[in-house]
Write a protein that holds these residues in place. Structure first.
Motif, PDB file in Angstrom:
ATOM      1  N   VAL A 188      15.207   4.800  -5.321  1.00  0.00           N
ATOM      2  CA  VAL A 188      14.810   3.502  -4.793  1.00  0.00           C
ATOM      3  C   VAL A 188      15.154   2.422  -5.815  1.00  0.00           C
ATOM      4  CG1 VAL A 188      13.004   4.350  -3.247  1.00  0.00           C
ATOM      5  CG2 VAL A 188      12.438   3.858  -5.621  1.00  0.00           C
ATOM      6  N   ARG A 189      15.139   1.175  -5.370  1.00  0.00           N
ATOM      7  CA  ARG A 189      15.515   0.057  -6.240  1.00  0.00           C
ATOM      8  C   ARG A 189      14.503  -0.229  -7.337  1.00  0.00           C
ATOM      9  NH1 ARG A 189      16.375  -4.357  -1.632  1.00  0.00           N
ATOM     10  NH2 ARG A 189      14.242  -3.667  -1.383  1.00  0.00           N
ATOM     11  N   SER A 190      13.225   0.072  -7.062  1.00  0.00           N
ATOM     12  CA  SER A 190      12.181  -0.301  -8.018  1.00  0.00           C
ATOM     13  C   SER A 190      10.927   0.538  -7.797  1.00  0.00           C
ATOM     14  CB  SER A 190      11.827  -1.783  -7.844  1.00  0.00           C
ATOM     15  OG  SER A 190      11.228  -1.983  -6.572  1.00  0.00           O
ATOM     16  N   GLN A 191      10.024   0.458  -8.741  1.00  0.00           N
ATOM     17  CA  GLN A 191       8.732   1.119  -8.591  1.00  0.00           C
ATOM     18  C   GLN A 191       7.963   0.506  -7.424  1.00  0.00           C
ATOM     19  OE1 GLN A 191       7.842   3.896 -10.329  1.00  0.00           O
ATOM     20  NE2 GLN A 191       6.190   4.002  -8.846  1.00  0.00           N
ATOM     21  N   ALA A 192       8.151  -0.797  -7.218  1.00  0.00           N
ATOM     22  CA  ALA A 192       7.497  -1.466  -6.089  1.00  0.00           C
ATOM     23  C   ALA A 192       7.989  -0.893  -4.757  1.00  0.00           C
ATOM     24  CB  ALA A 192       7.755  -2.973  -6.151  1.00  0.00           C
ATOM     25  N   ASP A 193       9.293  -0.582  -4.644  1.00  0.00           N
ATOM     26  CA  ASP A 193       9.816   0.050  -3.429  1.00  0.00           C
ATOM     27  C   ASP A 193       9.201   1.430  -3.219  1.00  0.00           C
ATOM     28  OD1 ASP A 193      11.404  -2.053  -2.658  1.00  0.00           O
ATOM     29  OD2 ASP A 193      13.312  -1.000  -2.883  1.00  0.00           O
ATOM     30  N   ALA A 194       9.041   2.179  -4.305  1.00  0.00           N
ATOM     31  CA  ALA A 194       8.435   3.512  -4.203  1.00  0.00           C
ATOM     32  C   ALA A 194       7.002   3.392  -3.676  1.00  0.00           C
ATOM     33  CB  ALA A 194       8.462   4.216  -5.552  1.00  0.00           C
ATOM     34  N   ALA A 195       6.245   2.453  -4.241  1.00  0.00           N
ATOM     35  CA  ALA A 195       4.854   2.265  -3.815  1.00  0.00           C
ATOM     36  C   ALA A 195       4.783   1.794  -2.359  1.00  0.00           C
ATOM     37  CB  ALA A 195       4.151   1.265  -4.733  1.00  0.00           C
ATOM     38  N   LEU A 196       5.694   0.906  -1.973  1.00  0.00           N
ATOM     39  CA  LEU A 196       5.713   0.407  -0.601  1.00  0.00           C
ATOM     40  C   LEU A 196       6.060   1.527   0.385  1.00  0.00           C
ATOM     41  CD1 LEU A 196       5.460  -1.875   1.442  1.00  0.00           C
ATOM     42  CD2 LEU A 196       7.832  -2.523   0.888  1.00  0.00           C
ATOM     43  N   ALA A 197       7.009   2.375   0.028  1.00  0.00           N
ATOM     44  CA  ALA A 197       7.384   3.489   0.905  1.00  0.00           C
ATOM     45  C   ALA A 197       6.191   4.418   1.131  1.00  0.00           C
ATOM     46  CB  ALA A 197       8.561   4.263   0.321  1.00  0.00           C
ATOM     47  N   VAL A 198       5.435   4.690   0.076  1.00  0.00           N
ATOM     48  CA  VAL A 198       4.244   5.534   0.203  1.00  0.00           C
ATOM     49  C   VAL A 198       3.222   4.860   1.120  1.00  0.00           C
ATOM     50  CG1 VAL A 198       2.263   6.477  -1.049  1.00  0.00           C
ATOM     51  CG2 VAL A 198       4.564   6.735  -1.980  1.00  0.00           C
ATOM     52  N   LYS A 199       3.021   3.563   0.926  1.00  0.00           N
ATOM     53  CA  LYS A 199       2.066   2.816   1.755  1.00  0.00           C
ATOM     54  C   LYS A 199       2.475   2.848   3.228  1.00  0.00           C
ATOM     55  CE  LYS A 199       0.053  -1.760   2.340  1.00  0.00           C
ATOM     56  NZ  LYS A 199       0.050  -3.153   1.914  1.00  0.00           N
ATOM     57  N   VAL A 200       3.759   2.654   3.496  1.00  0.00           N
ATOM     58  CA  VAL A 200       4.252   2.665   4.876  1.00  0.00           C
ATOM     59  C   VAL A 200       4.035   4.047   5.488  1.00  0.00           C
ATOM     60  CG1 VAL A 200       6.348   2.543   6.300  1.00  0.00           C
ATOM     61  CG2 VAL A 200       5.903   0.781   4.571  1.00  0.00           C
ATOM     62  N   ALA A 201       4.402   5.092   4.759  1.00  0.00           N
ATOM     63  CA  ALA A 201       4.244   6.458   5.283  1.00  0.00           C
ATOM     64  C   ALA A 201       2.772   6.787   5.542  1.00  0.00           C
ATOM     65  CB  ALA A 201       4.857   7.471   4.320  1.00  0.00           C
ATOM     66  N   LYS A 202       1.897   6.389   4.627  1.00  0.00           N
ATOM     67  CA  LYS A 202       0.463   6.646   4.819  1.00  0.00           C
ATOM     68  C   LYS A 202      -0.088   5.912   6.035  1.00  0.00           C
ATOM     69  CE  LYS A 202      -1.033   7.767   0.126  1.00  0.00           C
ATOM     70  NZ  LYS A 202      -1.814   7.318  -1.048  1.00  0.00           N
ATOM     71  N   GLY A 203       0.546   4.809   6.413  1.00  0.00           N
ATOM     72  CA  GLY A 203       0.078   4.016   7.544  1.00  0.00           C
ATOM     73  C   GLY A 203       0.467   4.572   8.906  1.00  0.00           C
ATOM     74  N   VAL A 204       1.274   5.614   8.929  1.00  0.00           N
ATOM     75  CA  VAL A 204       1.699   6.195  10.208  1.00  0.00           C
ATOM     76  C   VAL A 204       0.601   7.123  10.721  1.00  0.00           C
ATOM     77  CG1 VAL A 204       3.394   7.674  11.337  1.00  0.00           C
ATOM     78  CG2 VAL A 204       4.142   5.997   9.623  1.00  0.00           C
ATOM     79  N   LYS A 205       0.195   6.882  11.966  1.00  0.00           N
ATOM     80  CA  LYS A 205      -0.860   7.691  12.572  1.00  0.00           C
ATOM     81  C   LYS A 205      -0.438   9.161  12.610  1.00  0.00           C
ATOM     82  CE  LYS A 205      -3.742   8.167  16.631  1.00  0.00           C
ATOM     83  NZ  LYS A 205      -4.012   7.762  17.983  1.00  0.00           N
ATOM     84  N   GLY A 206      -1.304  10.021  12.118  1.00  0.00           N
ATOM     85  CA  GLY A 206      -1.033  11.452  12.105  1.00  0.00           C
ATOM     86  C   GLY A 206      -0.643  11.986  10.743  1.00  0.00           C
ATOM     87  N   VAL A 207      -0.280  11.089   9.819  1.00  0.00           N
ATOM     88  CA  VAL A 207       0.072  11.524   8.465  1.00  0.00           C
ATOM     89  C   VAL A 207      -1.203  11.900   7.725  1.00  0.00           C
ATOM     90  CG1 VAL A 207       0.999  10.789   6.232  1.00  0.00           C
ATOM     91  CG2 VAL A 207       2.203  10.200   8.344  1.00  0.00           C
ATOM     92  N   ARG A 208      -1.247  13.127   7.240  1.00  0.00           N
ATOM     93  CA  ARG A 208      -2.441  13.623   6.542  1.00  0.00           C
ATOM     94  C   ARG A 208      -2.367  13.377   5.025  1.00  0.00           C
ATOM     95  NH1 ARG A 208      -4.382  18.715   6.858  1.00  0.00           N
ATOM     96  NH2 ARG A 208      -2.436  19.558   6.079  1.00  0.00           N
ATOM     97  N   LYS A 209      -1.159  13.382   4.482  1.00  0.00           N
ATOM     98  CA  LYS A 209      -0.988  13.257   3.035  1.00  0.00           C
ATOM     99  C   LYS A 209       0.452  12.819   2.771  1.00  0.00           C
ATOM    100  CE  LYS A 209      -0.946  16.164  -1.113  1.00  0.00           C
ATOM    101  NZ  LYS A 209      -1.041  17.538  -1.625  1.00  0.00           N
ATOM    102  N   VAL A 210       0.650  12.061   1.689  1.00  0.00           N
ATOM    103  CA  VAL A 210       1.996  11.662   1.283  1.00  0.00           C
ATOM    104  C   VAL A 210       2.191  12.046  -0.180  1.00  0.00           C
ATOM    105  CG1 VAL A 210       3.611   9.754   0.942  1.00  0.00           C
ATOM    106  CG2 VAL A 210       2.068   9.742   2.917  1.00  0.00           C
ATOM    107  N   THR A 211       3.275  12.753  -0.456  1.00  0.00           N
ATOM    108  CA  THR A 211       3.659  13.092  -1.822  1.00  0.00           C
ATOM    109  C   THR A 211       4.991  12.395  -2.083  1.00  0.00           C
ATOM    110  OG1 THR A 211       2.555  15.238  -1.720  1.00  0.00           O
ATOM    111  CG2 THR A 211       4.254  14.964  -3.407  1.00  0.00           C
TER     112      THR A 211
END
Length: 185
Positions: A155-178
């Motif tokens: 990813v371009r930055s640590q901020a992109d990594a954190a945002l990707a995790v936040k987006v994935a966690k926001g998807v209904k049905g996602v139990r955990k994000v690594t």
């Protein structure tokens, strides 16, 4: 009810399968240009991952399909839902033995029968990552196993990594994000 749901996921599964077959030289050029790694690093990583995949398939082609191999800057990630402990150990040993590999990280989960649900969830996560205008998601790979999302890539930055995790966690049905997302060094 279960039968109609299964029929509803058939087009999704087919589209995901067919999209992986639609390789074009233009797509490869685009992917290479969007990658945060140099072309030399991309080539070295591809050579490493192909070597590992070949060795796994030579050992047991059915079990090899359950282990997904990713390589970024000579760091190998083995991800999959596989119960066979000896094959898991073989995969790690094989990856460590490939010339040029600096580090191996494995993320294995027990096998489940949630493949259709995981494919549907994977499509939703991918769609939300792409829809986020603040995120360059073209180089983010993902695996979904029993509702658990694993994010991999450059990813371009640590901020992109954190945002990707936040987006994935926001998807209904996602139990955990690594996250195994790597920002520039």
């Amino acid at each position: 009810m279960r039968h109609s749901r299964s029929l509803a996921t058939v087009p999704l599964i087919l589209s995901l399968a067919l999209s992986s077959l639609a390789w074009t030289p233009w797509g490869a050029i685009y992917e290479s240009a969007r990658d945060e790694r140099s072309v030399g690093d991309q080539a070295a990583d591809k050579k490493i991952s192909l070597s590992i995949k070949t060795d796994l398939a030579d050992k047991d082609s059915k079990l090899a399909l359950k282990v997904h191999v990713y390589c970024f800057l000579k760091h190998v990630y083995l991800v999959g839902a596989i119960d066979d402990q000896p094959f898991r150990a073989f995969a790690v040993k094989t990856a460590k033995g490939v010339e040029g590999v600096k580090k191996v990280t494995s993320y294995f989960k027990p096998e489940t029968d949630t493949t259709a649900d995981d494919l549907e969830l994977s499509a939703k996560v991918r769609a939300d990552l792409i829809a986020n205008g603040d995120l360059s998601s073209t180089q983010i790979e993902q695996e979904v196993m029993n509702g658990e999302v694993v994010l991999l890539g450059m990813v371009r930055s640590q901020a992109d990594a954190a945002l990707a995790v936040k987006v994935a966690k926001g998807v209904k049905g996602v139990r955990k994000v690594t996250s195994f997302l790597i920002p520039p060094r």
